[in-house]
Design a protein around this motif. Structure first.
Motif, PDB file in Angstrom:
ATOM      1  N   PRO A 163      27.828 -13.054   1.524  1.00 24.25           N
ATOM      2  CA  PRO A 163      28.714 -14.205   1.752  1.00 24.25           C
ATOM      3  C   PRO A 163      30.121 -13.973   1.202  1.00 24.25           C
ATOM      4  CG  PRO A 163      26.552 -14.967   1.077  1.00 24.25           C
ATOM      5  CD  PRO A 163      26.537 -13.471   0.933  1.00 24.25           C
ATOM      6  N   ALA A 164      30.220 -13.286   0.062  1.00 25.30           N
ATOM      7  CA  ALA A 164      31.548 -12.993  -0.501  1.00 25.30           C
ATOM      8  C   ALA A 164      32.335 -12.065   0.410  1.00 25.30           C
ATOM      9  CB  ALA A 164      31.402 -12.379  -1.893  1.00 25.30           C
TER      10      ALA A 164
ATOM     11  N   GLY B 115      31.629  -5.804  20.623  1.00 26.95           N
ATOM     12  CA  GLY B 115      30.310  -6.418  20.519  1.00 26.95           C
ATOM     13  C   GLY B 115      29.576  -6.103  19.236  1.00 26.95           C
ATOM     14  N   VAL B 116      30.294  -6.030  18.123  1.00 24.15           N
ATOM     15  CA  VAL B 116      29.664  -5.753  16.833  1.00 24.15           C
ATOM     16  C   VAL B 116      29.292  -7.076  16.173  1.00 24.15           C
ATOM     17  CG1 VAL B 116      29.928  -4.638  14.591  1.00 24.15           C
ATOM     18  CG2 VAL B 116      31.063  -3.664  16.610  1.00 24.15           C
ATOM     19  N   THR B 117      28.029  -7.237  15.822  1.00 25.19           N
ATOM     20  CA  THR B 117      27.532  -8.494  15.278  1.00 25.19           C
ATOM     21  C   THR B 117      27.657  -8.536  13.764  1.00 25.19           C
ATOM     22  OG1 THR B 117      25.914  -8.610  17.081  1.00 25.19           O
ATOM     23  CG2 THR B 117      25.564 -10.065  15.188  1.00 25.19           C
ATOM     24  N   ILE B 118      28.187  -9.629  13.246  1.00 21.06           N
ATOM     25  CA  ILE B 118      28.235  -9.854  11.803  1.00 21.06           C
ATOM     26  C   ILE B 118      26.913 -10.456  11.350  1.00 21.06           C
ATOM     27  CG2 ILE B 118      29.356 -11.118   9.937  1.00 21.06           C
ATOM     28  CD1 ILE B 118      31.103  -8.943  11.086  1.00 21.06           C
ATOM     29  N   ARG B 119      26.339  -9.890  10.304  1.00 20.86           N
ATOM     30  CA  ARG B 119      25.106 -10.441   9.719  1.00 20.86           C
ATOM     31  C   ARG B 119      25.357 -10.704   8.242  1.00 20.86           C
ATOM     32  NH1 ARG B 119      20.425  -6.535  12.262  1.00 20.86           N
ATOM     33  NH2 ARG B 119      21.102  -6.655  14.436  1.00 20.86           N
ATOM     34  N   VAL B 120      25.212 -11.947   7.858  1.00 23.38           N
ATOM     35  CA  VAL B 120      25.562 -12.360   6.499  1.00 23.38           C
ATOM     36  C   VAL B 120      24.308 -12.803   5.750  1.00 23.38           C
ATOM     37  CG1 VAL B 120      26.962 -13.913   5.087  1.00 23.38           C
ATOM     38  CG2 VAL B 120      27.834 -13.126   7.298  1.00 23.38           C
ATOM     39  N   SER B 121      24.119 -12.267   4.551  1.00 21.62           N
ATOM     40  CA  SER B 121      23.020 -12.673   3.680  1.00 21.62           C
ATOM     41  C   SER B 121      23.333 -12.239   2.255  1.00 21.62           C
ATOM     42  CB  SER B 121      21.695 -12.045   4.127  1.00 21.62           C
ATOM     43  OG  SER B 121      20.668 -12.281   3.182  1.00 21.62           O
ATOM     44  N   ASP B 122      22.850 -12.999   1.295  1.00 14.33           N
ATOM     45  CA  ASP B 122      23.052 -12.584  -0.094  1.00 14.33           C
ATOM     46  C   ASP B 122      22.168 -11.393  -0.462  1.00 14.33           C
ATOM     47  OD1 ASP B 122      20.584 -13.832  -0.163  1.00 14.33           O
ATOM     48  OD2 ASP B 122      21.220 -15.471  -1.457  1.00 14.33           O
ATOM     49  N   ARG B 123      21.313 -10.970   0.477  1.00 10.73           N
ATOM     50  CA  ARG B 123      20.482  -9.769   0.266  1.00 10.73           C
ATOM     51  C   ARG B 123      21.159  -8.509   0.788  1.00 10.73           C
ATOM     52  NH1 ARG B 123      17.235 -12.965   3.211  1.00 10.73           N
ATOM     53  NH2 ARG B 123      17.023 -11.329   4.797  1.00 10.73           N
ATOM     54  N   TYR B 124      22.292  -8.649   1.469  1.00 11.23           N
ATOM     55  CA  TYR B 124      22.920  -7.510   2.139  1.00 11.23           C
ATOM     56  C   TYR B 124      24.020  -6.876   1.302  1.00 11.23           C
ATOM     57  CZ  TYR B 124      20.722  -9.088   6.515  1.00 11.23           C
ATOM     58  OH  TYR B 124      19.836  -9.450   7.488  1.00 11.23           O
ATOM     59  N   ALA B 125      24.195  -5.582   1.529  1.00  9.96           N
ATOM     60  CA  ALA B 125      25.342  -4.835   1.009  1.00  9.96           C
ATOM     61  C   ALA B 125      26.226  -4.471   2.197  1.00  9.96           C
ATOM     62  CB  ALA B 125      24.887  -3.574   0.284  1.00  9.96           C
ATOM     63  N   LEU B 126      27.536  -4.418   1.976  1.00  7.02           N
ATOM     64  CA  LEU B 126      28.481  -4.170   3.067  1.00  7.02           C
ATOM     65  C   LEU B 126      28.230  -2.804   3.699  1.00  7.02           C
ATOM     66  CD1 LEU B 126      30.965  -5.182   4.628  1.00  7.02           C
ATOM     67  CD2 LEU B 126      32.385  -4.025   2.926  1.00  7.02           C
ATOM     68  N   ASP B 127      27.897  -2.804   4.981  1.00 10.64           N
ATOM     69  CA  ASP B 127      27.677  -1.559   5.704  1.00 10.64           C
ATOM     70  C   ASP B 127      27.540  -1.860   7.188  1.00 10.64           C
ATOM     71  OD1 ASP B 127      27.431   1.264   5.507  1.00 10.64           O
ATOM     72  OD2 ASP B 127      25.303   1.111   5.965  1.00 10.64           O
TER      73      ASP B 127
END
Length: 223
Positions: free
Chosen positions: A160-161, A188-200
């Motif tokens: 989220p940050a 067509g690149v999809t953004i996926r946001v979660s506090d479990r994710y690291a930027l990649d």
């Protein structure tokens, strides 16, 4: 000091100051730009297993051995590999990615799909309804999947940050700019946001080859 001497000294000081300002200005821009760049990883064909299929393929209560961590926290590739079989051919040494999931999922490229003789849809991870069938062969048994094979969509994992910093929201479609000899825009690149994710950012081998990406680059996100 003569007038000519003073002017010469002034020009020298001015030039030195401008050089210093320019140097720092370039450095600051590079730091700011790097802060808004996205690291990219190239995902080769792989498989996520559910518990039931893991036991059929490798035996009851089998424990998988970590090969290496991957970019997302808690996920890792395994030493264990399987063979996937389609109507036209098969592919060996398809690596398992852990931990186990609720449903078995195989991610391949379009080039892989053509060789195997299947027509998987481009989907988000986990969206498997009506996806392509394949057979999976392990050391202890085989699994005939009625669905589960997809071509993963281009996507960027972020916290989220990160989303706030980039000014994007979950499931938003963005473009990504790639520099280099085979550079261009990836749509067509999809953004996926979660506090479990690291930027990649994750792309498959077809996209990587098309744009000359090795998986060690930082790319520019364009909304």
């Amino acid at each position: 000091m003569t007038v000519e001497g003073r002017e010469t000294l002034y020009r020298a000081i001015r030039d030195a100051v401008m050089d210093e300002i320019t140097a720092h200005g370039i450095e600051l821009v590079q730091e700011q730009d790097h802060d808004l760049l996205v690291p990219v990883s190239v995902s080769a064909r792989h498989i996520h297993l559910e518990q039931k299929h893991a036991e059929i393929l490798f035996g009851k209560n089998y424990t998988f051995t970590k090969h290496r961590d991957i970019s997302q926290p808690g996920q890792y590739s395994c030493m264990e590999q399987v063979t996937i079989v389609g109507p036209k051919s098969q592919m060996e040494r398809v690596r398992i990615v852990a931990p186990l999931r609720k449903q078995t999922q195989i991610e391949i490229s379009k080039t892989d799909a053509i060789k195997l003789g299947v027509n998987p849809p481009v989907r988000h991870s986990g969206d498997l309804k009506g996806s392509a069938p394949l057979t999976v062969i392990g050391p202890k048994g085989n699994v005939d999947l009625l669905e589960g094979c997809i071509i993963a969509d281009r996507h960027i994992h972020m916290s989220p940050a990160d989303a706030k910093r980039f000014g994007v929201v979950n499931h938003q479609k963005v473009k990504v700019e790639i520099d280099g000899e085979k550079g261009g825009l990836m749509y067509g690149v999809t953004i996926r946001v979660s506090d479990r994710y690291a930027l990649d950012m994750h792309i498959d081998t077809d996209d990587a080859n098309a744009f000359g990406i090795k998986g060690q680059e930082y790319l520019t996100l364009i909304k």
